[in-house]
Design a protein around this motif. Structure first.
Motif, short mmCIF file in Angstrom:
data_model
loop_
_atom_site.label_atom_id
_atom_site.label_comp_id
_atom_site.label_asym_id
_atom_site.label_seq_id
_atom_site.Cartn_x
_atom_site.Cartn_y
_atom_site.Cartn_z
N PHE A 295 -5.31 -4.24 6.50
CA PHE A 295 -4.91 -5.63 6.73
C PHE A 295 -5.98 -6.68 6.24
O PHE A 295 -5.71 -7.60 5.59
CB PHE A 295 -4.00 -5.97 7.87
CG PHE A 295 -3.30 -7.21 7.86
CD1 PHE A 295 -2.33 -7.63 7.33
CD2 PHE A 295 -4.02 -8.09 8.78
CE1 PHE A 295 -1.71 -8.89 7.47
CE2 PHE A 295 -3.59 -9.44 8.88
CZ PHE A 295 -2.43 -9.88 8.09
N PHE A 299 -5.90 -7.23 2.47
CA PHE A 299 -5.00 -8.43 2.16
C PHE A 299 -5.57 -9.57 2.59
O PHE A 299 -5.50 -10.73 1.93
CB PHE A 299 -3.67 -8.13 3.26
CG PHE A 299 -2.72 -9.39 3.07
CD1 PHE A 299 -2.18 -9.66 1.96
CD2 PHE A 299 -2.59 -10.48 4.09
CE1 PHE A 299 -1.35 -10.65 1.82
CE2 PHE A 299 -1.82 -11.38 4.28
CZ PHE A 299 -1.01 -11.63 3.10
N VAL A 300 -5.82 -9.94 3.83
CA VAL A 300 -6.65 -11.25 4.13
C VAL A 300 -7.70 -11.57 3.49
O VAL A 300 -7.85 -12.90 2.79
CB VAL A 300 -6.95 -11.30 5.67
CG1 VAL A 300 -7.36 -12.48 6.11
CG2 VAL A 300 -5.64 -11.07 6.63
N PHE A 303 -6.89 -12.55 -0.48
CA PHE A 303 -6.21 -13.75 -0.30
C PHE A 303 -7.04 -14.94 -0.08
O PHE A 303 -6.96 -15.87 -0.79
CB PHE A 303 -5.12 -13.60 0.70
CG PHE A 303 -4.27 -15.05 0.81
CD1 PHE A 303 -3.05 -15.00 -0.08
CD2 PHE A 303 -4.49 -15.83 1.95
CE1 PHE A 303 -2.38 -16.31 0.10
CE2 PHE A 303 -3.55 -17.03 1.97
CZ PHE A 303 -2.60 -17.23 1.13
N PRO A 580 0.44 -12.06 -3.68
CA PRO A 580 0.66 -12.12 -2.17
C PRO A 580 1.98 -11.73 -1.65
O PRO A 580 1.97 -11.08 -0.79
CB PRO A 580 0.51 -13.74 -1.99
CG PRO A 580 -0.54 -13.94 -3.12
CD PRO A 580 -0.06 -13.28 -4.33
N LEU A 581 2.89 -12.06 -2.22
CA LEU A 581 4.30 -11.53 -1.66
C LEU A 581 4.40 -10.20 -1.83
O LEU A 581 4.87 -9.59 -0.73
CB LEU A 581 5.45 -12.11 -2.67
CG LEU A 581 5.59 -13.77 -2.41
CD1 LEU A 581 6.75 -14.34 -3.20
CD2 LEU A 581 6.05 -14.05 -0.81
N GLU A 583 2.11 -8.01 -1.68
CA GLU A 583 0.93 -7.46 -0.56
C GLU A 583 1.54 -7.74 0.80
O GLU A 583 1.20 -6.56 1.64
CB GLU A 583 -0.38 -8.18 -0.63
CG GLU A 583 -1.15 -7.86 -2.04
CD GLU A 583 -1.41 -6.29 -2.09
OE1 GLU A 583 -1.64 -5.85 -0.95
OE2 GLU A 583 -1.52 -5.64 -3.19
N VAL A 584 2.19 -8.94 1.18
CA VAL A 584 2.88 -8.89 2.51
C VAL A 584 3.85 -7.86 2.69
O VAL A 584 3.76 -7.17 3.74
CB VAL A 584 3.61 -10.22 2.46
CG1 VAL A 584 4.32 -10.30 3.69
CG2 VAL A 584 2.57 -11.48 2.39
N LYS A 585 4.69 -7.61 1.89
CA LYS A 585 5.79 -6.34 1.85
C LYS A 585 4.88 -5.02 2.04
O LYS A 585 5.27 -4.31 2.84
CB LYS A 585 6.59 -6.39 0.51
CG LYS A 585 7.46 -7.54 0.36
CD LYS A 585 8.28 -7.18 -0.85
CE LYS A 585 9.21 -8.59 -1.04
NZ LYS A 585 10.17 -8.40 -2.35
N LYS A 586 3.90 -4.69 1.26
CA LYS A 586 3.05 -3.75 1.31
C LYS A 586 2.42 -3.42 2.74
O LYS A 586 2.53 -2.44 3.19
CB LYS A 586 1.84 -3.71 0.38
CG LYS A 586 1.12 -2.49 0.04
CD LYS A 586 0.15 -2.43 -0.84
CE LYS A 586 -0.83 -1.41 -0.83
NZ LYS A 586 -2.04 -1.32 -1.74
N GLN A 587 1.97 -4.64 3.41
CA GLN A 587 1.24 -4.48 4.59
C GLN A 587 2.42 -4.41 5.66
O GLN A 587 2.09 -3.56 6.75
CB GLN A 587 0.62 -5.76 4.92
CG GLN A 587 -0.87 -5.90 4.15
CD GLN A 587 -1.58 -4.93 4.39
OE1 GLN A 587 -1.85 -4.27 5.47
NE2 GLN A 587 -2.47 -4.66 3.27
N ALA A 588 3.56 -4.93 5.59
CA ALA A 588 4.78 -4.61 6.76
C ALA A 588 5.04 -3.28 6.62
O ALA A 588 5.27 -2.67 7.73
CB ALA A 588 5.88 -5.65 6.05
#
Length: 686
Positions: A295, A299-300, A303, A580-581, A583-588
């Motif tokens: 994460f 991701f962070v 980003f 980003p969107l 990747e957010v789904k992927k991290q969730a």
């Protein structure tokens, strides 16, 4: 206008395992913090509570049986009570064992300081048919008495009311009265009316003339006279206020101890419990550790990189923030699931009463090695991860034992080393399992050699013997356990975590300076790696790329392989578009998968911690050209013995002190070099 609250210092004193920690947790809540007493490694718990116009600083003194300053714990408690002069003492008593606990109470009463008595575990006392006449106890001692059940917090808040009333009214205990002859001598020593019984007894013990009068009268040493007088006072007080009903059925503690303390069955249960502790701790936490790492770095970090680039920030600064700062935070946070899980389980075992029984069960075996039974648990945890294993030494009362065990733990081979061992063993040897097993045995031998050496050089003298407390079995509340976990987790992040973060940033800088560097060879780390290669040449490491890989590997041993892959240029990072969107789904989804994997591991009987995946095939080919079998074995031994793990060093620094940590770092390097040198030379001849 804001009214400043008056600050009161309150000392919680009592025998070990009387429930002081539970009471402190209920009183202090999230303000609870842990640390070490100044200059020593004994754990210090402290918290705050507010009541009316007061802020109470609650200090949990080490669990002791006497104020005679013989052990380190007793010395800490004695100095705090006599030199710090707390406003109020809260003496916590385990009601089912009240007569034993009252011996310390007698010594606390001698101080003449404002005091409140807390009769804890009243529910267990009632089950055993024990009734306490608290009104009579208050009349006899002249102080407030509070009944509590610290496990669930019943009656705990009443302690605050009793403390404030005691302070405001200046309530001090009635003077303890001992035998007639003792009182005559003490009265003769009194120079001022305000002198406490404790001060008079100190005079008595220092003035041989008066002590000899007592010894001639009673025909025994003055210390024995004093002990007998205290016991007589306690015995009389106990019989005045305690009534017991006849209990015909065997209580659950005695029943469970028949199995759990059995020399054979108890050992089997212990091994199963340790296996479960190890498996659950590491299998449950690993998916969350991997997710946190992914994460923050997957991701962070990208980003933040994209957002900073949009602002026109210079590339080197962008990389420093996204990789060094965020990567450093990520490296610290990856430890938190493991620390939290392991402390949740250890706290559960401690509060249920089983942890002291493990120490009791293993005490005879560990005595042969010059250690106490409690030493075994941190050593076993070391095979999973050295960081929480060192943190777990906080449960040990003896500073000598704690430092000895801390010095042994880094040689217990963890799964991070196993990743490296498996890579090299499969690459260079036809019987990799035998090689890896031999390395584990070697680590254990070096650990015990280190303990023996320290006992000969730094910790001379015999083993400190003490009576181990076996508290009754009880179930702690989840709220209490979570509070304990949060306290230790917060302490790790604030103290060890800051050091880990700082060094991880320095290591990143060494790999990326001077600005604009393209390859590791051109970086400060590469230059330093070439500079130190002559040190490693005698142990068979002649390639600067191997020695350079040890620098970033100081973050964690498993980074050795990824560092080598980068330095040998056999693995290139693939670039891809960052959405980003998406990747957010992927991290969730990744978090969901991590949770499923963690909870499914609880029903899987086999541990996954030591599962090793086969990868880095291209790196195998490159490494095999620059190392021989003898040099590969030498390198593995160096990784085994040298404390090349930032997390371990940081926690050791925190728990044992800077000097001990740095001294051990040098010792482990020298020991690793010597053993690797011998193995390499012998291996080269064969």
């Amino acid at each position: 206008m804001k009214v400043l609250k008056k600050i009161l210092r309150v000392a919680l004193a009592g025998n070990p395992n009387v429930g002081k920690t539970s009471i402190l947790n209920h009183l202090a809540g999230t303000t609870l913090k842990v640390g070490n007493w100044p200059g020593v490694t004994v754990e210090k718990r402290e918290g705050k509570a507010t009541y009316k116009d007061y802020t109470l600083i609650l200090v949990d003194l080490p669990g002791i049986y006497t104020l005679e300053p013989v052990s380190e714990d007793e010395l800490i408690a004695y100095r705090f009570l006599t030199e710090e002069s707390p406003d109020v003492i809260v003496n916590v008593i385990e009601t089912p064992n009240m007569e034993r606990d009252l011996l310390l109470t007698a010594e606390l009463l001698e101080l003449g300081l404002p005091m409140v008595i807390v009769l804890n575990m009243m529910d267990e006392a009632q089950k055993l048919g024990i009734e306490i006449d608290t009104q009579k106890l208050e009349e006899l001692l002249g102080i407030k008495v509070v009944k509590t059940n610290g496990r669930i917090g019943l009656g705990v808040k009443e302690i605050l009311s009793a403390v404030i009333e005691t302070y405001e009214k200046g309530i001090k205990p009635k003077e303890v009265k001992y035998s007639e002859e003792m009182e005559k001598i003490l009265d003769a020593l009194r120079e001022e009316a305000s002198e406490s019984k404790h001060q008079l007894i100190k005079k008595l013990l220092s003035y041989r003339e008066h002590a000899q009068k007592l010894e001639r009268f009673y025909g025994k040493p003055v210390y024995d006279i004093l002990r007998d007088d205290r016991f007589a006072f306690v015995h009389g007080l106990y019989n005045e206020v305690v009534k017991r009903k006849a209990i015909t059925s065997m209580d659950i503690t005695s029943l469970l101890d028949k199995f759990l303390l059995h020399p054979y069955l108890g050992m089997t249960i212990f091994l199963l419990v340790m296996f479960a502790l190890f498996k659950v701790s590491f299998d449950f936490s690993k998916p969350f550790m991997d997710w946190l790492d992914g994460f923050l770095n997957g991701f962070v970090s990208p980003f933040v990189r994209i957002e900073l680039e949009k602002l026109g920030v210079e590339n080197w600064v962008v990389r420093f923030i996204s990789e060094a700062l965020i990567g450093g935070v990520g490296f610290v946070l990856t430890f938190t699931p493991l620390i939290a899980t392991i402390y949740l389980l250890l706290s559960f075992l401690e509060f249920t009463g089983y942890l002291p029984r493990i120490a009791f069960l293993m005490d005879r075996f560990m005595h042969r090695l010059g250690l106490h039974g409690k030493s075994l648990i941190p050593l076993l945890l070391g095979f999973g991860c050295n960081v929480p294993a060192i943190v777990a030494t906080r449960t040990m009362e003896s500073r000598r034992d704690k430092l000895l065990v801390i010095a042994m733990i880094p040689f217990m081979s963890c799964p991070a080393r196993l990743v490296v061992f498996s890579f090299f063993a499969i690459t260079f040897f036809s019987h990799p399992v035998l090689v890896i097993f031999s390395l584990y045995l070697l680590g254990i031998l070096v650990a015990f050699f280190t303990a023996i050496l320290l006992k000969k050089v730094a910790f001379k003298g015999g083993l400190d013997h003490f009576v181990m407390e076996l508290p009754p079995y009880r179930l702690p509340t989840l709220r209490l356990l979570l509070r304990i976990v949060w306290v230790y987790l917060k302490d790790f992040l604030y103290r060890a975590g800051t050091l880990i973060f700082a060094v991880s940033v320095l290591i990143w800088l060494s790999l990326n300076l001077p600005p604009g560097v393209k390859t590791t060879q051109e970086s400060l780390a590469g230059r330093f790696g070439k500079l130190i290669t002559p040190i490693f040449e005698p142990i068979g490491i002649t390639d600067w790329r191997i020695s350079t890989s040890l620098i970033p590997a100081f973050l964690a041993r498993e980074i050795v392989l990824s560092s080598m892959a980068t330095i040998y240029s056999v693995e290139k990072e693939e670039t891809k578009d960052f959405l980003p969107l998406e990747e957010v789904k992927k991290q969730a989804y990744a978090l969901k998968d991590a949770a499923e994997e963690a909870f499914s591991s609880l029903i899987n009987p086999l541990p996954k911690t030591f599962e090793v995946s086969e990868e880095h095939n291209t790196l195998r080919a490159a490494i095999s050209k620059s190392m021989s079998g003898a040099s590969a074995l030498s390198f593995m031994i160096f990784i085994l013995i040298y404390t090349s793990c930032l997390g371990t060093v940081a926690v050791m620094w925190r728990e044992a002190g800077r000097g001990f940590a740095l001294g051990f770092l040098i010792y482990s390097f020298v020991m690793a070099w010597i053993v690797s040198f011998l193995v390499y030379r012998i291996g080269s001849l064969i």
